[in-house]
Write a protein that holds these residues in place. Sequence first.
Motif, PDB file in Angstrom:
ATOM      1  N   GLU A  46       4.630  -1.235  -8.835  1.00  0.00           N
ATOM      2  CA  GLU A  46       5.793  -0.634  -8.198  1.00  0.00           C
ATOM      3  C   GLU A  46       7.003  -1.403  -8.701  1.00  0.00           C
ATOM      4  OE1 GLU A  46       7.054   1.007  -3.876  1.00  0.00           O
ATOM      5  OE2 GLU A  46       6.303  -1.046  -3.914  1.00  0.00           O
ATOM      6  N   GLY A  47       7.694  -0.830  -9.663  1.00  0.00           N
ATOM      7  CA  GLY A  47       8.765  -1.561 -10.323  1.00  0.00           C
ATOM      8  C   GLY A  47       8.161  -2.763 -11.026  1.00  0.00           C
ATOM      9  N   ALA A  48       8.746  -3.944 -10.792  1.00  0.00           N
ATOM     10  CA  ALA A  48       8.233  -5.167 -11.407  1.00  0.00           C
ATOM     11  C   ALA A  48       7.138  -5.814 -10.560  1.00  0.00           C
ATOM     12  CB  ALA A  48       9.378  -6.162 -11.617  1.00  0.00           C
ATOM     13  N   GLY A  49       6.861  -5.242  -9.392  1.00  0.00           N
ATOM     14  CA  GLY A  49       5.895  -5.837  -8.481  1.00  0.00           C
ATOM     15  C   GLY A  49       4.565  -5.116  -8.465  1.00  0.00           C
ATOM     16  N   LEU A  50       3.664  -5.648  -7.658  1.00  0.00           N
ATOM     17  CA  LEU A  50       2.322  -5.089  -7.508  1.00  0.00           C
ATOM     18  C   LEU A  50       2.035  -4.802  -6.042  1.00  0.00           C
ATOM     19  CD1 LEU A  50       0.268  -7.461  -9.835  1.00  0.00           C
ATOM     20  CD2 LEU A  50       1.013  -5.126 -10.328  1.00  0.00           C
ATOM     21  N   LEU A  89       4.584 -13.615 -14.620  1.00  0.00           N
ATOM     22  CA  LEU A  89       5.215 -14.484 -13.620  1.00  0.00           C
ATOM     23  C   LEU A  89       4.189 -15.169 -12.717  1.00  0.00           C
ATOM     24  CD1 LEU A  89       8.276 -12.296 -12.524  1.00  0.00           C
ATOM     25  CD2 LEU A  89       8.248 -14.241 -14.113  1.00  0.00           C
ATOM     26  N   GLY A  90       2.926 -14.900 -12.957  1.00  0.00           N
ATOM     27  CA  GLY A  90       1.866 -15.526 -12.171  1.00  0.00           C
ATOM     28  C   GLY A  90       2.017 -15.252 -10.686  1.00  0.00           C
ATOM     29  N   GLN A  91       1.852 -16.301  -9.882  1.00  0.00           N
ATOM     30  CA  GLN A  91       1.909 -16.181  -8.427  1.00  0.00           C
ATOM     31  C   GLN A  91       3.293 -15.776  -7.926  1.00  0.00           C
ATOM     32  OE1 GLN A  91      -1.005 -16.390  -6.731  1.00  0.00           O
ATOM     33  NE2 GLN A  91      -1.947 -16.791  -8.704  1.00  0.00           N
ATOM     34  N   ALA A  92       4.307 -15.915  -8.773  1.00  0.00           N
ATOM     35  CA  ALA A  92       5.672 -15.540  -8.384  1.00  0.00           C
ATOM     36  C   ALA A  92       5.918 -14.035  -8.501  1.00  0.00           C
ATOM     37  CB  ALA A  92       6.689 -16.304  -9.231  1.00  0.00           C
ATOM     38  N   THR A  93       4.920 -13.287  -8.975  1.00  0.00           N
ATOM     39  CA  THR A  93       5.054 -11.835  -9.081  1.00  0.00           C
ATOM     40  C   THR A  93       5.226 -11.254  -7.678  1.00  0.00           C
ATOM     41  OG1 THR A  93       3.598 -11.828 -11.004  1.00  0.00           O
ATOM     42  CG2 THR A  93       3.929  -9.712  -9.883  1.00  0.00           C
ATOM     43  N   GLU A  94       6.239 -10.420  -7.517  1.00  0.00           N
ATOM     44  CA  GLU A  94       6.444  -9.759  -6.227  1.00  0.00           C
ATOM     45  C   GLU A  94       5.214  -8.926  -5.907  1.00  0.00           C
ATOM     46  OE1 GLU A  94       9.288  -6.264  -4.442  1.00  0.00           O
ATOM     47  OE2 GLU A  94      10.153  -7.615  -5.925  1.00  0.00           O
ATOM     48  N   SER A  95       4.704  -9.050  -4.693  1.00  0.00           N
ATOM     49  CA  SER A  95       3.509  -8.290  -4.338  1.00  0.00           C
ATOM     50  C   SER A  95       3.452  -8.076  -2.836  1.00  0.00           C
ATOM     51  CB  SER A  95       2.242  -9.009  -4.816  1.00  0.00           C
ATOM     52  OG  SER A  95       2.139 -10.280  -4.242  1.00  0.00           O
ATOM     53  N   ARG A  96       2.664  -7.077  -2.465  1.00  0.00           N
ATOM     54  CA  ARG A  96       2.406  -6.837  -1.042  1.00  0.00           C
ATOM     55  C   ARG A  96       0.981  -6.315  -0.897  1.00  0.00           C
ATOM     56  NH1 ARG A  96       5.486  -1.639  -1.504  1.00  0.00           N
ATOM     57  NH2 ARG A  96       3.960  -0.059  -0.907  1.00  0.00           N
ATOM     58  N   PHE A  97       0.493  -6.386   0.338  1.00  0.00           N
ATOM     59  CA  PHE A  97      -0.864  -5.967   0.664  1.00  0.00           C
ATOM     60  C   PHE A  97      -0.796  -4.816   1.661  1.00  0.00           C
ATOM     61  CE2 PHE A  97      -1.131 -10.273  -0.784  1.00  0.00           C
ATOM     62  CZ  PHE A  97      -2.282 -10.300  -1.548  1.00  0.00           C
ATOM     63  N   ASP A  98      -1.205  -3.638   1.216  1.00  0.00           N
ATOM     64  CA  ASP A  98      -1.235  -2.464   2.085  1.00  0.00           C
ATOM     65  C   ASP A  98      -2.663  -2.170   2.502  1.00  0.00           C
ATOM     66  OD1 ASP A  98       1.454  -2.230   1.399  1.00  0.00           O
ATOM     67  OD2 ASP A  98       1.241  -0.284   0.411  1.00  0.00           O
ATOM     68  N   VAL A  99      -2.786  -1.493   3.633  1.00  0.00           N
ATOM     69  CA  VAL A  99      -4.065  -0.928   4.040  1.00  0.00           C
ATOM     70  C   VAL A  99      -3.864   0.576   4.102  1.00  0.00           C
ATOM     71  CG1 VAL A  99      -5.801  -0.768   5.862  1.00  0.00           C
ATOM     72  CG2 VAL A  99      -4.756  -2.970   5.339  1.00  0.00           C
ATOM     73  N   ALA A 100      -4.736   1.315   3.439  1.00  0.00           N
ATOM     74  CA  ALA A 100      -4.687   2.770   3.450  1.00  0.00           C
ATOM     75  C   ALA A 100      -5.865   3.273   4.264  1.00  0.00           C
ATOM     76  CB  ALA A 100      -4.739   3.316   2.026  1.00  0.00           C
ATOM     77  N   LEU A 101      -5.558   3.992   5.320  1.00  0.00           N
ATOM     78  CA  LEU A 101      -6.584   4.542   6.200  1.00  0.00           C
ATOM     79  C   LEU A 101      -6.788   6.007   5.875  1.00  0.00           C
ATOM     80  CD1 LEU A 101      -5.167   3.012   9.509  1.00  0.00           C
ATOM     81  CD2 LEU A 101      -6.875   2.006   7.966  1.00  0.00           C
ATOM     82  N   VAL A 102      -8.047   6.418   5.799  1.00  0.00           N
ATOM     83  CA  VAL A 102      -8.381   7.814   5.531  1.00  0.00           C
ATOM     84  C   VAL A 102      -9.280   8.295   6.667  1.00  0.00           C
ATOM     85  CG1 VAL A 102      -9.412   9.438   3.898  1.00  0.00           C
ATOM     86  CG2 VAL A 102      -8.253   7.383   3.042  1.00  0.00           C
ATOM     87  N   ASP A 103      -8.861   9.406   7.317  1.00  0.00           N
ATOM     88  CA  ASP A 103      -9.675   9.920   8.418  1.00  0.00           C
ATOM     89  C   ASP A 103     -10.686  10.948   7.919  1.00  0.00           C
ATOM     90  OD1 ASP A 103      -8.404  12.408   8.179  1.00  0.00           O
ATOM     91  OD2 ASP A 103      -7.282  12.233  10.059  1.00  0.00           O
ATOM     92  N   GLY A 104     -11.474  11.474   8.817  1.00  0.00           N
ATOM     93  CA  GLY A 104     -12.550  12.394   8.462  1.00  0.00           C
ATOM     94  C   GLY A 104     -12.095  13.695   7.838  1.00  0.00           C
ATOM     95  N   THR A 105     -10.794  14.031   7.979  1.00  0.00           N
ATOM     96  CA  THR A 105     -10.272  15.258   7.374  1.00  0.00           C
ATOM     97  C   THR A 105      -9.592  15.000   6.036  1.00  0.00           C
ATOM     98  OG1 THR A 105      -8.102  15.140   8.462  1.00  0.00           O
ATOM     99  CG2 THR A 105      -9.885  16.238   9.677  1.00  0.00           C
ATOM    100  N   GLY A 106      -9.572  13.733   5.603  1.00  0.00           N
ATOM    101  CA  GLY A 106      -8.937  13.387   4.331  1.00  0.00           C
ATOM    102  C   GLY A 106      -7.454  13.068   4.447  1.00  0.00           C
TER     103      GLY A 106
END
Length: 117
Positions: A46-50, A89-106
């Motif tokens: 996402e742009g320069a980040g992950l 940039l190693g550990q200095a790379t901009e990053s975030r941790f998302d959780v994506a939830l998927v229900d029984g209907t998709g």
Amino acid sequence: MTGARSYHAGVAAEEIVARHYQQRGLVLREQRWRGTAGEVDLIFAEGAGLVFVEVKASDNFESAAAHLRPRQMERIYAAASEYLGQMPLGQATESRFDVALVDGTGQVEILEAAFGI
């Protein structure tokens, strides 16, 4: 759910989530990336980040979210750290941790920056 059914349901959920992020303009870099510390379901640029994404699927969003445990988050952190080590940039790379939830209907619910270091 049997092992094979569970595996295929997980792959299908990851595909749904990957399309969701790609429609938002993110670029899929890795799917089921495995390092020595563990696996990250999806990694997007996402742009320069992950964005590191953990996908959880169940009958409803609440039960999907309940499947994420602290030990699993630690393994995801460790695997992400290993992946970041490959970046310019190693550990200095901009990053975030998302959780994506998927229900029984998709249907997909994204929890951006759901957990972090």
